[in-house]
Design an enzyme around this catalytic site. Structure first.
Site, PDB file in Angstrom:
ATOM      1  N   HIS A 205       0.892  -1.183   0.000  1.00 24.24           N
ATOM      2  CA  HIS A 205       0.000   0.000   0.000  1.00 24.24           C
ATOM      3  C   HIS A 205       0.921   1.220   0.000  1.00 24.24           C
ATOM      4  O   HIS A 205       1.352   1.703   1.037  1.00 24.24           O
ATOM      5  CB  HIS A 205      -0.878  -0.056   1.255  1.00 24.24           C
ATOM      6  CG  HIS A 205      -1.798   1.105   1.452  1.00 24.24           C
ATOM      7  ND1 HIS A 205      -3.170   1.008   1.285  1.00 24.24           N
ATOM      8  CD2 HIS A 205      -1.576   2.384   1.850  1.00 24.24           C
ATOM      9  CE1 HIS A 205      -3.739   2.175   1.571  1.00 24.24           C
ATOM     10  NE2 HIS A 205      -2.786   3.028   1.921  1.00 24.24           N
ATOM     11  N   CYS A 238      -3.732  10.893   3.936  1.00 19.37           N
ATOM     12  CA  CYS A 238      -4.266  10.457   5.227  1.00 19.37           C
ATOM     13  C   CYS A 238      -4.412  11.692   6.091  1.00 19.37           C
ATOM     14  O   CYS A 238      -3.467  12.471   6.223  1.00 19.37           O
ATOM     15  CB  CYS A 238      -3.336   9.450   5.889  1.00 19.37           C
ATOM     16  SG  CYS A 238      -3.856   9.023   7.567  1.00 19.37           S
ATOM     17  N   ASN A 247      -2.477   7.793  -2.870  1.00 21.22           N
ATOM     18  CA  ASN A 247      -1.940   6.472  -3.209  1.00 21.22           C
ATOM     19  C   ASN A 247      -1.470   6.514  -4.646  1.00 21.22           C
ATOM     20  O   ASN A 247      -1.880   7.363  -5.430  1.00 21.22           O
ATOM     21  CB  ASN A 247      -3.044   5.410  -3.126  1.00 21.22           C
ATOM     22  CG  ASN A 247      -3.520   5.202  -1.716  1.00 21.22           C
ATOM     23  OD1 ASN A 247      -4.355   5.943  -1.240  1.00 21.22           O
ATOM     24  ND2 ASN A 247      -2.984   4.200  -1.052  1.00 21.22           N
TER      25      ASN A 247
HETATM   26  P1  HMG Z   1     -11.522   8.293  20.615  1.00 17.55           P
HETATM   27  O1  HMG Z   1     -11.883   9.745  20.655  1.00 17.55           O
HETATM   28  O2  HMG Z   1     -10.408   7.819  21.483  1.00 17.55           O
HETATM   29  O3  HMG Z   1     -12.787   7.351  20.812  1.00 17.55           O
HETATM   30  O4  HMG Z   1     -11.190   7.939  19.099  1.00 17.55           O
HETATM   31  P2  HMG Z   1     -13.788   7.142  21.982  1.00 17.55           P
HETATM   32  O5  HMG Z   1     -14.060   5.691  22.077  1.00 17.55           O
HETATM   33  O6  HMG Z   1     -13.331   7.889  23.224  1.00 17.55           O
HETATM   34  O7  HMG Z   1     -15.114   7.862  21.422  1.00 17.55           O
HETATM   35  C1  HMG Z   1     -15.161   9.248  21.180  1.00 17.55           C
HETATM   36  C2  HMG Z   1     -16.422   9.563  20.358  1.00 17.55           C
HETATM   37  O8  HMG Z   1     -16.326   8.927  19.073  1.00 17.55           O
HETATM   38  C3  HMG Z   1     -17.690   9.023  20.986  1.00 17.55           C
HETATM   39  O9  HMG Z   1     -18.730   9.901  20.589  1.00 17.55           O
HETATM   40  C4  HMG Z   1     -17.875   7.697  20.313  1.00 17.55           C
HETATM   41  O10 HMG Z   1     -19.212   7.266  20.287  1.00 17.55           O
HETATM   42  C5  HMG Z   1     -17.428   8.012  18.893  1.00 17.55           C
HETATM   43  P3  HMG Z   1     -19.291  11.051  21.555  1.00 17.55           P
HETATM   44  O11 HMG Z   1     -19.745  10.322  22.802  1.00 17.55           O
HETATM   45  O12 HMG Z   1     -18.121  11.970  21.825  1.00 17.55           O
HETATM   46  O13 HMG Z   1     -20.389  11.678  20.727  1.00 17.55           O
HETATM   47  N1  HMG Z   1     -16.912   6.822  18.195  1.00 17.55           N
HETATM   48  C6  HMG Z   1     -17.340   6.439  16.978  1.00 17.55           C
HETATM   49  N2  HMG Z   1     -18.247   6.956  16.124  1.00 17.55           N
HETATM   50  C7  HMG Z   1     -18.432   6.299  14.954  1.00 17.55           C
HETATM   51  N3  HMG Z   1     -17.752   5.178  14.613  1.00 17.55           N
HETATM   52  C8  HMG Z   1     -16.847   4.645  15.434  1.00 17.55           C
HETATM   53  C9  HMG Z   1     -16.612   5.276  16.679  1.00 17.55           C
HETATM   54  N4  HMG Z   1     -15.787   5.000  17.712  1.00 17.55           N
HETATM   55  C10 HMG Z   1     -15.992   5.946  18.635  1.00 17.55           C
HETATM   56  N5  HMG Z   1     -16.185   3.541  15.068  1.00 17.55           N
HETATM   57  C11 HMG Z   1     -11.234   6.382  17.284  1.00 17.55           C
HETATM   58  C12 HMG Z   1     -10.795   6.629  18.724  1.00 17.55           C
HETATM   59  C13 HMG Z   1     -10.526   5.111  16.829  1.00 17.55           C
HETATM   60  C14 HMG Z   1     -12.735   6.211  17.242  1.00 17.55           C
HETATM   61  C15 HMG Z   1     -10.809   7.603  16.418  1.00 17.55           C
HETATM   62  O14 HMG Z   1      -9.456   7.877  16.665  1.00 17.55           O
HETATM   63  C16 HMG Z   1     -10.989   7.372  14.944  1.00 17.55           C
HETATM   64  O15 HMG Z   1     -12.110   7.255  14.475  1.00 17.55           O
HETATM   65  N6  HMG Z   1      -9.884   7.324  14.171  1.00 17.55           N
HETATM   66  C17 HMG Z   1      -9.927   7.016  12.745  1.00 17.55           C
HETATM   67  C18 HMG Z   1      -8.885   7.800  12.024  1.00 17.55           C
HETATM   68  C19 HMG Z   1      -8.914   7.451  10.558  1.00 17.55           C
HETATM   69  O16 HMG Z   1      -9.937   7.044  10.022  1.00 17.55           O
HETATM   70  N7  HMG Z   1      -7.766   7.651   9.880  1.00 17.55           N
HETATM   71  C20 HMG Z   1      -7.657   7.375   8.473  1.00 17.55           C
HETATM   72  C21 HMG Z   1      -7.688   5.937   8.137  1.00 17.55           C
HETATM   73  S1  HMG Z   1      -6.122   5.112   8.418  1.00 17.55           S
HETATM   74  C22 HMG Z   1      -5.207   5.432   6.982  1.00 17.55           C
HETATM   75  O17 HMG Z   1      -5.600   6.228   6.178  1.00 17.55           O
HETATM   76  C23 HMG Z   1      -3.945   4.629   6.742  1.00 17.55           C
HETATM   77  C24 HMG Z   1      -4.145   3.532   5.701  1.00 17.55           C
HETATM   78  O18 HMG Z   1      -4.577   4.054   4.469  1.00 17.55           O
HETATM   79  C25 HMG Z   1      -2.828   2.773   5.502  1.00 17.55           C
HETATM   80  C26 HMG Z   1      -1.637   3.704   5.225  1.00 17.55           C
HETATM   81  O19 HMG Z   1      -1.675   4.470   4.260  1.00 17.55           O
HETATM   82  O20 HMG Z   1      -0.709   3.630   6.018  1.00 17.55           O
HETATM   83  C27 HMG Z   1      -5.177   2.508   6.176  1.00 17.55           C
HETATM   84 MG    MG Z   2      -3.291   4.916   2.973  1.00 16.04          MG
END
Ligand code: HMG
Ligand code: MG
Length: 300
Positions: A205, A238, A247
């Site tokens: 990736h 990202c 990508n």
């Molecule tokens: P957090 O703030 O620690 O989570 O985030 P929490 O459990 O304390 O919850 C905080 C709030 O988020 C709560 O809502 C939860 O309900 C809600 P509130 O009570 O404040 O209204 N929540 C959610 N809502 C919807 N869906 C969920 C969810 N989980 C909690 N699943 C968390 C931790 C993991 C949720 C957050 O950090 C997060 O969502 N991160 C995602 C970041 C992301 O998507 N990054 C991009 C993708 S990775 C990437 O691009 C790399 C890749 O392409 C490979 C590469 O290139 O290397 C894959």
């Molecule tokens: Mg990526």
């Protein structure tokens, strides 16, 4: 018979997650459908992550409900925790992806967890998916460098990859999140991981920030990797990797592979059309060299 290489199209997720503008559900769903119609057998369709962290992926449930799914095509979605998993299951996702990192700082910034905490968080997700008959893919970010720490130890890449594989991921996608790695580094990284995880279960990736992605793919191919992630038109980045560009473009990967004697099953003309279409929708030029070259030929 040419050997097959599988392309995992990540544009609708990795690409659109980084858009400043809001992209409608209709456009996202049409993008996914066009890519599947172009012969791609895996099209990552969205992410069930916190909308506060990545607002661009907020309507992934609507996108999943809208797309007309094709037989033989999988539509993976990202799920960082049990909440995300339940949401993915509710829309009948066939494949989910859990996503960890080889760098502590990136893990903290991206998913608000240390590497150890993230693995503990993924375990119940992988177990639930297995029980429900949903496939699980695993990502490891920062395999060739980290936006916050710079160099990343290969040991860490190997350890996280092995942990995800042992958790039941059928495939580990090795992410050069910020596109800094070179062919020599990619080769060494793949060799190290392949000592711990079968090379047939590895995917590359590669983001193309420094223009190294095709070379990294070719080096990985030579090491036996047969699955690569790419993004139509080179969309993306990202949100937690400042400066990272998209990508590698799917059209460019398909062009390279097909002309090198591999079969991808993808229709290059349809990909170019899709690339031009989404670029127009987003109001920008395609990042794919192949699409730019094809477009230039068409205009007098
Ligand atoms: P957090 O703030 O620690 O989570 O985030 P929490 O459990 O304390 O919850 C905080 C709030 O988020 C709560 O809502 C939860 O309900 C809600 P509130 O009570 O404040 O209204 N929540 C959610 N809502 C919807 N869906 C969920 C969810 N989980 C909690 N699943 C968390 C931790 C993991 C949720 C957050 O950090 C997060 O969502 N991160 C995602 C970041 C992301 O998507 N990054 C991009 C993708 S990775 C990437 O691009 C790399 C890749 O392409 C490979 C590469 O290139 O290397 C894959
Ligand atoms: Mg990526």
């Amino acid at each position: 018979m040419p050997e097959t290489v599988t392309i995992v199209e990540v544009g609708p997720r990795d690409g659109l997650q980084n858009e400043q503008q809001t992209v409608s559900v209709e456009t996202k769903a049409e993008l996914v459908e066009r890519l599947a119609n172009a012969g791609l057998t895996s099209v990552e369709a969205g992410a069930f992550v916190s909308p506060k962290w990545v607002p661009q992926m907020a309507a992934s449930d609507e996108v999943m409900a809208k797309i007309k799914r094709r037989d033989g095509v999988s539509y993976p979605v990202l799920t960082p925790n049990t909440k995300g998993y339940e949401a993915a299951k509710a829309v009948n996702a066939d494949t989910i992806a859990i996503f960890g990192a080889a760098s502590e700082s990136f893990s903290k910034k991206n998913i608000n967890a240390t590497i150890e905490e993230s693995l503990e968080r993924f375990r119940p997700v992988a177990e639930a998916a297995k029980a429900d008959g949903i496939k699980v893919r695993g990502y490891v970010s920062c395999v060739l460098g980290c936006p916050y720490e710079g160099k990343v130890a290969l040991d860490s890449v190997v350890r996280v990859s092995k942990a995800l594989y042992e958790m039941g991921c059928y495939e580990i996608s090795l992410g050069d999140t910020i596109g800094v790695g070179t062919a020599g580094e990619a080769r060494a990284m793949v060799r190290a991981v392949a000592d711990a995880v079968p090379v047939t279960a590895l995917a590359g990736h590669y983001h193309d920030t420094y223009g190294q992605a095709l070379a990294n793919i070719y080096a990985s191919l030579e090491e036996g990797v047969r699955t690569f992630d790419s993004s139509v038109s080179g969309l993306g980045g990202c949100p937690y990797a400042p400066g990272a560009s998209g990508n590698v473009a799917t059209e460019d990967v398909v062009y390279m592979l097909e002309k090198s004697g591999f079969a991808t099953g993808a229709d290059l003309d349809a990909l170019v059309e899709t690339s031009l279409w989404i670029s127009e929708r987003l109001g920008r030029a395609p990042a794919s060299k192949v699409t730019l070259a094809r477009r230039a030929k068409r205009t007098p």
